[in-house]
Design a protein around this motif. Structure first.
Motif, PDB file in Angstrom:
ATOM      1  N   ALA A 239       0.836  -1.204   0.000  1.00 19.68           N
ATOM      2  CA  ALA A 239       0.000   0.000   0.000  1.00 19.68           C
ATOM      3  C   ALA A 239       0.868   1.250   0.000  1.00 19.68           C
ATOM      4  O   ALA A 239       0.617   2.209  -0.746  1.00 19.68           O
ATOM      5  CB  ALA A 239      -0.925  -0.011   1.213  1.00 19.68           C
ATOM      6  N   THR A 240       1.912   1.255   0.814  1.00 21.62           N
ATOM      7  CA  THR A 240       2.798   2.421   0.935  1.00 21.62           C
ATOM      8  C   THR A 240       3.543   2.692  -0.368  1.00 21.62           C
ATOM      9  O   THR A 240       3.724   3.856  -0.758  1.00 21.62           O
ATOM     10  CB  THR A 240       3.811   2.194   2.073  1.00 21.62           C
ATOM     11  OG1 THR A 240       3.097   1.949   3.290  1.00 21.62           O
ATOM     12  CG2 THR A 240       4.717   3.394   2.259  1.00 21.62           C
ATOM     13  N   LEU A 241       3.974   1.634  -1.034  1.00 17.61           N
ATOM     14  CA  LEU A 241       4.782   1.772  -2.248  1.00 17.61           C
ATOM     15  C   LEU A 241       3.948   1.970  -3.512  1.00 17.61           C
ATOM     16  O   LEU A 241       4.503   2.060  -4.608  1.00 17.61           O
ATOM     17  CB  LEU A 241       5.679   0.538  -2.411  1.00 17.61           C
ATOM     18  CG  LEU A 241       6.743   0.341  -1.325  1.00 17.61           C
ATOM     19  CD1 LEU A 241       7.435  -1.003  -1.489  1.00 17.61           C
ATOM     20  CD2 LEU A 241       7.759   1.472  -1.343  1.00 17.61           C
ATOM     21  N   GLY A 242       2.631   2.039  -3.371  1.00 21.07           N
ATOM     22  CA  GLY A 242       1.783   2.271  -4.527  1.00 21.07           C
ATOM     23  C   GLY A 242       1.504   1.033  -5.353  1.00 21.07           C
ATOM     24  O   GLY A 242       0.934   1.118  -6.444  1.00 21.07           O
ATOM     25  N   ILE A 243       1.896  -0.125  -4.847  1.00 23.10           N
ATOM     26  CA  ILE A 243       1.635  -1.387  -5.550  1.00 23.10           C
ATOM     27  C   ILE A 243       0.176  -1.790  -5.364  1.00 23.10           C
ATOM     28  O   ILE A 243      -0.473  -2.274  -6.291  1.00 23.10           O
ATOM     29  CB  ILE A 243       2.583  -2.489  -5.038  1.00 23.10           C
ATOM     30  CG1 ILE A 243       4.030  -2.137  -5.378  1.00 23.10           C
ATOM     31  CG2 ILE A 243       2.211  -3.855  -5.609  1.00 23.10           C
ATOM     32  CD1 ILE A 243       5.058  -2.991  -4.653  1.00 23.10           C
ATOM     33  N   GLY A 244      -0.327  -1.566  -4.150  1.00 20.23           N
ATOM     34  CA  GLY A 244      -1.719  -1.883  -3.851  1.00 20.23           C
ATOM     35  C   GLY A 244      -1.886  -3.240  -3.214  1.00 20.23           C
ATOM     36  O   GLY A 244      -1.250  -4.209  -3.630  1.00 20.23           O
ATOM     37  N   THR A 245      -2.748  -3.308  -2.214  1.00 16.82           N
ATOM     38  CA  THR A 245      -2.943  -4.577  -1.507  1.00 16.82           C
ATOM     39  C   THR A 245      -3.600  -5.630  -2.391  1.00 16.82           C
ATOM     40  O   THR A 245      -3.411  -6.832  -2.162  1.00 16.82           O
ATOM     41  CB  THR A 245      -3.785  -4.366  -0.241  1.00 16.82           C
ATOM     42  OG1 THR A 245      -5.042  -3.768  -0.593  1.00 16.82           O
ATOM     43  CG2 THR A 245      -3.072  -3.445   0.746  1.00 16.82           C
ATOM     44  N   ASP A 246      -4.366  -5.212  -3.398  1.00 13.35           N
ATOM     45  CA  ASP A 246      -4.979  -6.189  -4.310  1.00 13.35           C
ATOM     46  C   ASP A 246      -3.937  -6.930  -5.131  1.00 13.35           C
ATOM     47  O   ASP A 246      -4.243  -7.986  -5.712  1.00 13.35           O
ATOM     48  CB  ASP A 246      -5.961  -5.495  -5.267  1.00 13.35           C
ATOM     49  CG  ASP A 246      -7.249  -5.074  -4.584  1.00 13.35           C
ATOM     50  OD1 ASP A 246      -7.464  -5.477  -3.421  1.00 13.35           O
ATOM     51  OD2 ASP A 246      -8.035  -4.332  -5.207  1.00 13.35           O
ATOM     52  N   ASN A 247      -2.747  -6.391  -5.173  1.00 13.67           N
ATOM     53  CA  ASN A 247      -1.665  -7.010  -5.953  1.00 13.67           C
ATOM     54  C   ASN A 247      -0.695  -7.796  -5.080  1.00 13.67           C
ATOM     55  O   ASN A 247       0.402  -8.146  -5.516  1.00 13.67           O
ATOM     56  CB  ASN A 247      -0.933  -5.946  -6.763  1.00 13.67           C
ATOM     57  CG  ASN A 247      -1.838  -5.327  -7.811  1.00 13.67           C
ATOM     58  OD1 ASN A 247      -2.504  -6.037  -8.557  1.00 13.67           O
ATOM     59  ND2 ASN A 247      -1.898  -4.004  -7.840  1.00 13.67           N
ATOM     60  N   VAL A 248      -1.127  -8.060  -3.849  1.00 15.32           N
ATOM     61  CA  VAL A 248      -0.417  -8.997  -2.975  1.00 15.32           C
ATOM     62  C   VAL A 248      -1.217 -10.294  -2.979  1.00 15.32           C
ATOM     63  O   VAL A 248      -2.352 -10.342  -2.493  1.00 15.32           O
ATOM     64  CB  VAL A 248      -0.289  -8.457  -1.539  1.00 15.32           C
ATOM     65  CG1 VAL A 248       0.407  -9.486  -0.644  1.00 15.32           C
ATOM     66  CG2 VAL A 248       0.481  -7.140  -1.530  1.00 15.32           C
ATOM     67  N   ILE A 249      -0.657 -11.345  -3.545  1.00 12.90           N
ATOM     68  CA  ILE A 249      -1.362 -12.625  -3.691  1.00 12.90           C
ATOM     69  C   ILE A 249      -0.925 -13.556  -2.564  1.00 12.90           C
ATOM     70  O   ILE A 249       0.261 -13.858  -2.423  1.00 12.90           O
ATOM     71  CB  ILE A 249      -1.072 -13.252  -5.064  1.00 12.90           C
ATOM     72  CG1 ILE A 249      -1.594 -12.319  -6.164  1.00 12.90           C
ATOM     73  CG2 ILE A 249      -1.703 -14.633  -5.168  1.00 12.90           C
ATOM     74  CD1 ILE A 249      -1.220 -12.740  -7.571  1.00 12.90           C
ATOM     75  N   GLU A 250      -1.893 -13.950  -1.740  1.00  9.20           N
ATOM     76  CA  GLU A 250      -1.606 -14.828  -0.607  1.00  9.20           C
ATOM     77  C   GLU A 250      -1.635 -16.286  -1.055  1.00  9.20           C
ATOM     78  O   GLU A 250      -2.605 -16.742  -1.667  1.00  9.20           O
ATOM     79  CB  GLU A 250      -2.608 -14.586   0.512  1.00  9.20           C
ATOM     80  CG  GLU A 250      -2.487 -13.196   1.126  1.00  9.20           C
ATOM     81  CD  GLU A 250      -3.395 -12.997   2.322  1.00  9.20           C
ATOM     82  OE1 GLU A 250      -4.347 -13.795   2.484  1.00  9.20           O
ATOM     83  OE2 GLU A 250      -3.149 -12.060   3.092  1.00  9.20           O
TER      84      GLU A 250
END
Length: 534
Positions: A239-250
């Motif tokens: 979120a901080t780096l502008g990548i977005g939490t939706d682009n973190v795949i668990e």
């Protein structure tokens, strides 16, 4: 000297200044017992503040020593609990509100005492609440010296000893991971969350160096992968780096909380088919709740095939590298591109102390440097490679290295090993005892892999009820109620949480050098005492 200083009161003297050799006399002046207060302006650098400063600080030290003694006394309370509104309203003269006018040194000493009184003794032998616990006296001395030096870590110019110490520590830690000195790099940062952010930041820069100047608009839709048991700081970093939490795949984990390599491979291929661009995999070495270690070699193989950056979050488990009996659990970490390691957790260094380590030298600098001319002049008289400030996203940076360096000097690597191995033995003991008790149920029956031991307590009314939705709805209330009573009574502190389909359970962790088997036995008895009628 100001007028207040000419009227130093015997109240302060009676409170202990005579112990410092004052005997109602400072320099050439003799003071009458007519004044009630002394003030901070009377301390150094006040012209005649030397003796008063010495005495004031000695009284502060006495407060701290008394607190340290109470911390290690198992009969003392871990905390004197009050609700936030009570602290805000004020307690027995302890007022948090700030005044426009100065308060006396005497009141400041009272405030110091009360601040510790109403806080939590995290070094208490029965404090098990967090991964970082305990109070190392050598580390404490290091923190005191650090505060006294009060310098900044951005240049050798103003922190000559500390910047070199940092280089020595980083070299040592990189060698322990298995990296060669010529290729490794790193920096100490304000905690594991920031170290993880650095790992992702550098991973993105390595694949897309144009990000530094042009921003996210020139990048494809990038994604990264982390286990479903990974630390929440990974999503925060995204979120901080502008990548977005939706682009973190668990990525799914097995029953013990380890990332499943086949699931990682499947997720990477799915992301590519959807037009996304994978760039990083975050593996976990010592998960927060279960203490799980992801299969690092298998993950490294997948990263090599897909040309992905491999970051290992070993904030909690990194210290296990110092144990010859247990370091195999991190086998494969030497293949990582970057590693987070928090000595303030398993190694017991006072907060905060975290390092981000990278296998490629110079990458941190290339990613972060801005070459501010007023700090990082290229024509200084010394080797400017020790001006490390441009490797960081900070400007000002606290000295976190001295306390670790001093503790390493005091213990040696083998001393840390003995300490860590003892934690592992305590975890095995605790697990063994719980397994024999019919009113406790372990989340995992197998012997613990780390110092985390997760379990439920069943009060008598729930003990013989078969598992069902209704029973679990009752069981989930038990841990919070017991924890609340623990806090109110101040006897012990232990964490709880739900996880997936598992309702609230207790999580025991061992990282406190003061904890003994008797404290483990006490915890079990205390849970039963507080929970038997629930």
């Amino acid at each position: 000297m100001n007028d207040r200083a000419s009227c130093r009161g015997d109240r302060f003297l009676r409170a202990g200044l005579s112990e410092c050799g004052w005997i109602q006399r400072v320099g050439r002046r003799r003071y009458q017992p007519c004044c009630l207060f002394l003030f901070s302006l009377d301390l150094l650098p006040s012209k005649e503040g030397k003796d008063l400063t010495k005495c004031f600080l000695l009284r502060v030290v006495n407060i701290l020593l008394h607190y340290i003694e109470k911390t290690f006394d198992v009969k003392s309370k871990i905390l004197d609990f009050h609700h936030p509104h009570q602290l805000l309203e004020g307690l027995d003269g302890f007022d948090l509100e700030l005044s426009d006018h100065p308060e006396s040194l005497e009141q400041l000493l009272v405030d110091c005492t009360d601040t510790l009184k109403y806080g939590v003794k995290t070094g208490h032998p029965r404090y098990f609440n967090q991964l970082s616990s305990g109070l190392d006296v050598i580390g404490l001395a290091g923190e005191w010296l650090t505060a006294t030096a009060n310098t900044n870590m951005f240049t050798y110019e103003i922190a000559p000893v500390f910047t070199v110490m940092e280089a020595v520590l980083l070299k040592k830690m990189c060698e322990i991971i298995g990296w060669r000195e010529a290729e490794a790099d790193g920096i100490f940062s304000p905690g594991g969350s920031i170290s993880n952010l650095y790992g992702i930041l550098v991973a993105r820069y390595k694949q897309f160096p144009e990000i530094k100047a042009k921003g996210m608009t020139v990048l494809p839709r990038i994604v990264l992968f982390v286990s479903e048991q990974g630390h929440y700081s990974i999503k925060k970093a995204a979120a901080t780096l502008g990548i977005g939490t939706d682009n973190v795949i668990e990525v799914k984990c097995d029953e013990r909380g380890k990332m499943i390599p086949a699931e990682l491979e499947k997720n990477i291929l799915q992301a590519k088919r959807k037009g996304r661009t994978p760039f990083c995999v975050v593996a976990t070495a010592g998960s927060t709740v279960f203490g799980a270690f992801d299969p690092l070699h298998d993950i490294a193989d997948i990263c090599e095939i897909h040309k992905l950056w491999m970051h290992v979050d070993a904030a909690w488990g990194g210290g296990l590298l110092l144990s010859r009996n247990h370091s195999y659990k991190l086998s494969g970490i030497e293949r990582a591109d970057s590693v987070t390691w928090n000595p303030h957790k398993l190694m017991g260094v006072p907060l905060q102390c975290s390092a981000i380590l990278t296998r490629e030298k110079g990458l941190l600098g290339a990613c972060n440097q801005m070459q501010a001319e007023y700090l990082f002049q290229p024509d200084k008289v010394y080797n400017i490679n020790f001006d490390t400030g441009d490797k960081t996203i900070q400007c000002g940076r606290h000295v976190d290295v001295f306390k670790l360096w001093l503790m390493w000097k005091a213990k040696g690597t083998y001393g840390f090993e003995v300490q860590i191995d003892r934690y592992m033995e305590l975890a095995k003991y605790f697990h063994k005892v719980l397994k024999k008790k019919d009113n406790f149920k372990l989340v995992f029956d197998a012997e613990p892999e780390f110092t985390n031991v997760c379990f439920w307590y069943f009060p008598p009314r729930l003990k013989h009820i078969p598992k069902s939705f209704e029973r679990d709805q009752e069981l989930r209330k038990i841990a919070p109620k017991i924890k609340a009573q623990m806090i109110v009574e101040g006897t012990v502190m232990l964490s709880y949480q739900p996880c997936g389909d598992k309702v609230n359970f207790f999580r025991m962790v061992f990282s406190n050098p003061a904890t003994r088997q008797t404290d483990v036995d006490y915890l079990i008895d205390e849970i039963q005492r507080l929970g038997k009628d629930l």
